[in-house]
Enzyme design. Sequence first.
Site, short mmCIF file in Angstrom:
data_model
loop_
_atom_site.label_atom_id
_atom_site.label_comp_id
_atom_site.label_asym_id
_atom_site.label_seq_id
_atom_site.Cartn_x
_atom_site.Cartn_y
_atom_site.Cartn_z
CB CYS A 37 -0.94 0.12 1.19
SG CYS A 37 -1.32 -1.25 2.17
CB CYS A 106 -0.88 -2.68 7.18
SG CYS A 106 -1.58 -2.65 5.53
ZN ZN Z 1 -1.33 -0.72 4.42
#
Ligand code: ZN
Length: 132
Positions: A37, A106
């Site tokens: 991301c 993440c």
């Molecule tokens: Zn992320």
Amino acid sequence: MAQGPYNDIVMDHFRNPRNMGEIEDSNGMAEAGNPVCGDVMRLYLKISDGKITDVRFKTFGCSAAIAASSMTTVLIKGKTIEEALLITNETVGEALGGLPPAKQHCSVLAEEAIRAAVEDYKNKCALHEDRS
Ligand SMILES: [Zn+2]
């Protein structure tokens, strides 16, 4: 029922991140990133007598990355370096009450940032202390 992908704990840490910012005189700092991301996390540690007395983070990225960074600082503050190194992305994910599978990566940058920041601290110590 009509909820986003994140639970309340994640949303709370995303909306009110704990320990956000920088430490001017930190003695351990590292940056970790995740290309999926484009999350970037910077972790600042203030370590004295082997204990993490202060910790701050700056994260640019998705909600999961910010929540994971925030939770990480809560988990490692006041801990010894050894205890902090035991924290993995699973620990962070569990503390957050679980992250959606697609967002699991993440929390990995939090684990990476802890290890790298402690490494940075140890390198600095090796420079300062001559133990020969
Ligand atoms: Zn992320």
